[in-house]
Design a protein around this motif. Structure first.
Motif, PDB file in Angstrom:
ATOM      1  N   UNK A 320       0.793  -1.225   0.000  1.00 61.89           N
ATOM      2  CA  UNK A 320       0.000   0.000   0.000  1.00 61.89           C
ATOM      3  C   UNK A 320       0.829   1.282   0.000  1.00 61.89           C
ATOM      4  N   UNK A 321       2.153   1.155  -0.177  1.00 68.16           N
ATOM      5  CA  UNK A 321       2.999   2.350  -0.144  1.00 68.16           C
ATOM      6  C   UNK A 321       2.641   3.326  -1.271  1.00 68.16           C
ATOM      7  N   UNK A 322       2.500   2.815  -2.487  1.00 69.31           N
ATOM      8  CA  UNK A 322       2.191   3.688  -3.618  1.00 69.31           C
ATOM      9  C   UNK A 322       0.833   4.356  -3.439  1.00 69.31           C
ATOM     10  N   UNK A 323      -0.132   3.610  -2.911  1.00 68.44           N
ATOM     11  CA  UNK A 323      -1.447   4.192  -2.655  1.00 68.44           C
ATOM     12  C   UNK A 323      -1.359   5.317  -1.628  1.00 68.44           C
ATOM     13  N   UNK A 324      -0.541   5.118  -0.583  1.00 68.87           N
ATOM     14  CA  UNK A 324      -0.384   6.163   0.435  1.00 68.87           C
ATOM     15  C   UNK A 324       0.323   7.384  -0.135  1.00 68.87           C
ATOM     16  N   UNK A 325       1.292   7.160  -1.006  1.00 68.14           N
ATOM     17  CA  UNK A 325       2.071   8.260  -1.563  1.00 68.14           C
ATOM     18  C   UNK A 325       1.336   9.002  -2.668  1.00 68.14           C
TER      19      UNK A 325
END
Length: 401
Positions: A320-325
């Motif tokens: 979920x890193x890309x979604x958070x960023x």
């Protein structure tokens, strides 16, 4: 000067290789063998630009060019949305470097870049495996230590480096920042070798050599690779695969750390409700909560780094890193080359298989547009898919008429 460069293919190979080692995840600059990665990328940009100018090499197939331009425009808009976040300008710069190298590959369609990349990854897998065995037998020891980007100690063994070393136990990271990185980029080498080169020796070296990374994600992606590309030969490879697992388990039984690192990571942990080798669930929960605060465009690359510093925790390397960023829109932008690859399944199922293997990798190691290797490899994959299909269609027309 133009003619001299055109008749010196080794110059192109040097440019290709430099693009692979100029910055993260390669640790040469961290060991002092190269200048800071910022300097390396600027030098690389100048070198490839000069080559393109001398050779008048700027043409890229239209579908790939549209995707690159669309990403550049999108990141420019993102920068404005996130208060002129400069990390998006870094992404655009990496796309510019990528586009020039793609143009060079377009002019010389003999898989020079692909073969350079595969050789580099196969070398790291083979040399690291030899070093892995020597360390496990007590013969090889660290030559010197250095500081990784995340401030953890790194160890140089001559044949490979790693950030995972305890007396008598080690994981092969090649010359990347961690073993998981070598496994991740090694799977991509395995995939593009199968798609465009099909060199059996390289395939065997990568499959068996990357086991020394002891990466849980590698074993999962390898299972997908074998299933997709060899399911019609399943009966032929089943017995050798089982025999290999038995031998591997037998060898691991003599080293408790090795046994836990390979087989113990797939054991179910009743306390956490996850596999023992799962070290991403906590980070996923944090990033999911951050994503819910800005689901469309995310918190922005620079702001997310600020949040991670406040929490004193590295947020990367989770689903979920890309979604958070960058939110849902940012994820779709990053994955646009893979969607293009998936659309090519009408020509060959192998492109759909490649899509799922790549997505499985990027779910555990998110796409980072501020690092050159991500756009360079992803766009190179679809570039050569485009060339392959065009060649096959031309051959079909010639046969038909």
């Amino acid at each position: 000067m133009s003619n001299k460069i055109s008749h010196f293919p080794n110059y192109r190979y040097l440019l290709y290789f430099f693009s692979l080692i100029a910055g993260w995840p390669c640790v040469f600059y961290l060991m002092g063998w190269l200048p800071n990665y910022t300097v390396n990328y600027i030098v690389l940009f100048i070198l490839v630009l000069l080559y393109a100018i001398f050779r008048r090499t700027f043409a890229i197939p239209r579908p790939i060019w549209i995707l690159i331009v669309a990403q550049c425009i999108a990141w420019l808009i993102y920068s404005v949305i996130h208060n002129f976040d400069t990390s998006y300008f870094t992404r655009i710069f990496m796309l510019c470097v990528t586009s020039i190298i793609l143009a060079i590959q377009t002019r010389y369609r003999n898989l020079e870049f692909i073969k350079t990349y595969n050789f580099w990854l196969a070398f790291q897998a083979l040399a690291g495996t030899i070093g892995f065995v020597l360390v496990m037998t007590g013969i090889l020891h660290p030559i010197f230590e250095f500081i990784e980007m995340d401030t953890r100690p790194g160890y140089f063994f001559g044949l490979f480096t790693t950030n995972t070393y305890v007396e008598g136990f080690v994981r092969n990271a090649g010359f990347f920042d961690e073993p998981g990185a070598l496994a991740f980029w090694g799977i991509i080498a395995l995939l593009i070798n199968k798609l465009y080169v099909d060199n059996r020796k390289v395939e065997i070296i990568l499959i068996f050599g990357l086991i020394s990374t002891l990466s849980m994600a590698y074993f999962i992606q390898l299972a997908l690779y074998i299933w997709f590309f060899y399911k019609k030969k399943w009966l032929k490879i089943l017995l050798p695969a089982l025999l290999f697992l038995v031998v591997l388990k037998g060898l691991a039984s003599y080293n408790d750390r090795l046994d836990r690192a390979i087989f113990g990571r797939f054991e179910y942990d009743e306390e956490t409700g996850t596999l023992a080798g799962d070290n991403r669930s906590e980070l996923m929960d944090i990033c999911w909560d951050i994503f819910k605060t800005a689901p469309v465009f995310g918190q922005g690359g620079r702001h997310l780094i600020e949040i991670s510093k406040e929490k004193n925790m590295f947020f990367g390397a989770n689903t979920f890193y890309t979604l958070a960023s960058d939110g849902i829109v940012g994820l779709l932008i990053f994955w646009s080359p893979f969607f293009y690859l998936f659309s090519l399944r009408k020509y060959s199922k192998k492109y759909e298989w490649a899509f799922w293997i790549l997505i499985a990798g990027f779910l555990q190691r998110p796409y980072d547009g501020t690092q050159l290797l991500y756009p360079l490899l992803c766009f190179s994959i679809i570039l050569h898919a485009y060339f392959t299909i065009q060649k096959e269609r031309n051959e079909f027309i010639n046969i038909k008429y």
